[in-house]
Design a protein around this motif. Structure first.
Motif, PDB file in Angstrom:
ATOM      1  N   ASP A 149       0.862  -1.193   0.000  1.00 10.60           N
ATOM      2  CA  ASP A 149       0.000   0.000   0.000  1.00 10.60           C
ATOM      3  C   ASP A 149       0.892   1.235   0.000  1.00 10.60           C
ATOM      4  O   ASP A 149       1.029   1.913   1.007  1.00 10.60           O
ATOM      5  N   ASP A 158       0.864   4.329  -1.046  1.00  5.88           N
ATOM      6  CA  ASP A 158       0.417   5.676  -0.672  1.00  5.88           C
ATOM      7  C   ASP A 158      -0.396   5.688   0.624  1.00  5.88           C
ATOM      8  O   ASP A 158      -0.958   6.699   1.003  1.00  5.88           O
ATOM      9  N   SER A 174      -3.200   4.623   1.266  1.00  3.48           N
ATOM     10  CA  SER A 174      -4.640   4.873   1.097  1.00  3.48           C
ATOM     11  C   SER A 174      -5.486   3.718   1.621  1.00  3.48           C
ATOM     12  O   SER A 174      -6.559   3.956   2.194  1.00  3.48           O
ATOM     13  N   LYS A 201      -5.490   3.873   5.444  1.00  9.28           N
ATOM     14  CA  LYS A 201      -6.336   4.999   5.856  1.00  9.28           C
ATOM     15  C   LYS A 201      -7.811   4.640   5.723  1.00  9.28           C
ATOM     16  O   LYS A 201      -8.618   4.983   6.593  1.00  9.28           O
TER      17      LYS A 201
END
Length: 188
Positions: free
Chosen positions: A76, A78, A80, A83
């Motif tokens: 993952d 980034d 994202s 999150k």
């Protein structure tokens, strides 16, 4: 500013661990036993549970470092996905089994007696084994302790995400320890 003088400027849990090596050793051993194994749950899934519980406890340092480690394991780049899991895991591409385990972890975060027979049965229906349920509960309980240790001493938490990325790469390679020289903004 930390509530006590650690005699170091190490971020998060590293400050008190460096301050108290005799308690750091068993705490790191526990973290390694819980997170550095692929027995049942993958390392990425284990880190995701730790991240989710830490986010529910609003522990910035722990949710960020363990989120970085989970992201490293899960590809993952980034952050994202991690999150999204912290925000609303039910709306992510997680397996139904992991969603049911995060439900259990969230109940443990509120208090052990919040875990219900129905939650455990739902996890089993989704394919969770007794070992995976056990480990989910233990990871969630341990991270409530780790989060309270970090925040109860008001440790410093760098805002620079690169600090966490660098530490995450080291954890993936070597596991958990309080070794190394860390400053509040970078890892040397």
């Amino acid at each position: 500013m930390p509530h006590i003088q650690f005699q170091n400027d190490l971020p998060g849990i590293l400050g008190p661990m460096n301050f108290s090596p005799h308690t750091a050793e068993p705490m790191n051993a526990l973290a390694n036993a819980l997170l550095q194994t692929d027995e049942g749950l993958s390392r990425g899934e284990r880190e995701l549970i730790a991240t989710y519980v830490s986010s529910q406890n609003d522990c910035f340092f722990c949710q960020t470092i363990h989120g970085a480690v989970a992201s490293e394991y899960l590809g993952d780049e980034d952050w994202s996905f991690v999150k999204a899991v912290k925000c609303d895991y039910e709306q992510t591409a997680l397996s139904e089994k992991m969603k049911s385990l995060l439900t259990i972890a969230g109940s443990v975060q509120k208090g052990g007696k919040h875990v219900t027979t129905e939650q455990v049965e739902a996890a089993k229906i989704q394919g969770a084994t007794d070992r995976e349920i056990h480990d989910t509960v233990l990871i969630a309980a341990a991270f409530c302790m780790f989060n309270r240790y970090v925040d109860g001493l008001a440790t410093i938490a760098p805002q620079n995400p690169e600090v966490y990325r660098a530490r995450a790469a080291r954890v993936v390679e070597k596991g958990y320890s309080a070794e190394g020289k860390y400053t509040s903004e970078k890892i040397i």
